[in-house]
Design a protein around this motif. Structure first.
Motif, mmCIF file in Angstrom:
data_model
loop_
_atom_site.group_PDB
_atom_site.id
_atom_site.type_symbol
_atom_site.label_atom_id
_atom_site.label_comp_id
_atom_site.label_asym_id
_atom_site.label_seq_id
_atom_site.Cartn_x
_atom_site.Cartn_y
_atom_site.Cartn_z
ATOM 1 N N UNK A 1 0.826 -1.213 0.000
ATOM 2 C CA UNK A 1 0.000 0.000 0.000
ATOM 3 C C UNK A 1 0.857 1.258 0.000
ATOM 4 N N UNK A 2 2.021 1.185 0.637
ATOM 5 C CA UNK A 2 2.928 2.331 0.667
ATOM 6 C C UNK A 2 3.647 2.522 -0.660
ATOM 7 N N UNK A 3 3.521 1.539 -1.590
ATOM 8 C CA UNK A 3 4.134 1.651 -2.909
ATOM 9 C C UNK A 3 5.419 0.881 -3.088
ATOM 10 N N UNK A 4 5.836 0.118 -2.080
ATOM 11 C CA UNK A 4 7.078 -0.661 -2.192
ATOM 12 C C UNK A 4 6.969 -1.728 -3.260
ATOM 13 N N UNK A 5 8.090 -1.981 -3.902
ATOM 14 C CA UNK A 5 8.223 -3.094 -4.835
ATOM 15 C C UNK A 5 8.945 -4.208 -4.085
ATOM 16 N N UNK A 6 8.281 -5.326 -3.883
ATOM 17 C CA UNK A 6 8.851 -6.420 -3.103
ATOM 18 C C UNK A 6 9.597 -7.353 -4.048
ATOM 19 N N UNK A 7 10.928 -7.338 -3.922
ATOM 20 C CA UNK A 7 11.759 -8.043 -4.897
ATOM 21 C C UNK A 7 12.238 -9.406 -4.421
ATOM 22 N N UNK A 8 11.935 -9.760 -3.177
ATOM 23 C CA UNK A 8 12.342 -11.068 -2.693
ATOM 24 C C UNK A 8 12.223 -11.181 -1.196
ATOM 25 N N UNK A 9 12.694 -12.326 -0.690
ATOM 26 C CA UNK A 9 12.708 -12.560 0.744
ATOM 27 C C UNK A 9 14.141 -12.798 1.193
ATOM 28 N N UNK A 10 14.416 -12.470 2.444
ATOM 29 C CA UNK A 10 15.759 -12.636 2.983
ATOM 30 C C UNK A 10 15.815 -13.812 3.942
ATOM 31 N N UNK A 11 17.001 -14.367 4.074
ATOM 32 C CA UNK A 11 17.205 -15.532 4.908
ATOM 33 C C UNK A 11 16.951 -15.217 6.373
ATOM 34 N N UNK A 12 16.689 -16.282 7.125
ATOM 35 C CA UNK A 12 16.410 -16.149 8.553
ATOM 36 C C UNK A 12 17.009 -17.337 9.283
ATOM 37 N N UNK A 13 17.385 -17.136 10.553
ATOM 38 C CA UNK A 13 17.781 -18.300 11.341
ATOM 39 C C UNK A 13 16.537 -19.155 11.572
ATOM 40 N N UNK A 14 16.708 -20.446 11.683
ATOM 41 C CA UNK A 14 15.553 -21.339 11.785
ATOM 42 C C UNK A 14 14.625 -20.901 12.916
ATOM 43 N N UNK A 15 13.414 -20.508 12.527
ATOM 44 C CA UNK A 15 12.352 -20.043 13.424
ATOM 45 C C UNK A 15 12.791 -18.887 14.321
ATOM 46 N N UNK A 16 13.843 -18.194 13.929
ATOM 47 C CA UNK A 16 14.285 -17.009 14.666
ATOM 48 C C UNK A 16 14.902 -17.293 16.011
ATOM 49 N N UNK A 17 15.412 -18.505 16.227
ATOM 50 C CA UNK A 17 15.921 -18.869 17.549
ATOM 51 C C UNK A 17 17.369 -18.449 17.787
#
Length: 141
Positions: free
Chosen positions: A113-129
C-alpha cells in the motif's frame, strides 16, 4: 539525472520515492538497479532466500507503485513468519517445505500500500531462535 547507483548511495527510501512521484525516475528503473545491486553482492552475502524479480517486474508498471510514501522503492521482506502471496515462507527451516501463501500478512500488505516493490525474501535463522542468520536450509549469511 544522476547515476541510479549514486542515487541509491545517497538517498533513503523516501528520497527515492519522491523522485518516482515527481516522474524523475520510474519504478522500473529503481527495480532494475536494485536487482543489479542484489546480484552483485548476493554471492558473498547469501542473504536472499527467494528472488521475486519477475513478480516485481510485472507490478512495476502498475499505478499502485507510483503512489504512497514509499512509491516505487524496491525492498526485501524477511522470511520469518511473514506470508507474502506467491512467495515461499520457510522461516529458515526445512520443516515448512515449499509452503507458499495465498495471502499477504499485514506488514506485507502495508508495504504494498505504501508503494514498495517487493523483490524477494531474505534468509532467517531457523524459526528465529538465533541472533545470527545461520540455518540448515540456507546456510550462513
Amino acid at each position: 539525472m544522476k547515476d541510479l547507483h549514486e542515487l541509491f548511495n545517497t538517498l533513503d527510501g523516501r528520497g527515492l520515492a519522491t523522485l518516482v512521484r515527481n516522474g524523475e525516475v520510474s519504478p522500473g528503473e529503481l527495480l532494475e538497479t536494485a536487482i543489479a545491486r542484489v546480484e552483485q553482492v548476493e554471492p558473498s552475502l547469501n542473504a536472499v532466500s527467494e528472488r521475486l524479480y519477475d513478480q516485481a517486474r510485472s507490478q512495476a508498471t502498475g499505478s499502485s507503485v507510483r503512489q504512497g510514501v514509499m512509491a516505487g522503492v524496491p525492498t526485501l521482506v524477511k522470511d520469518m513468519f511473514t506470508p507474502m502471496a506467491g512467495a515461499r515462507m520457510t522461516s529458515g527451516s526445512h520443516a515448512l517445505g515449499e509452503f507458499r501463501s495465498d495471502i499477504d500478512c499485514e506488514i506485507v500488505s502495508r508495504l504494498r500500500q505504501a508503494g514498495c516493490q517487493l523483490i524477494g525474501t531474505t534468509t532467517a535463522p531457523e524459526f528465529g531462535v538465533s541472533y545470527s542468520t545461520e540455518s540448515q536450509r540456507f546456510g550462513a549469511t
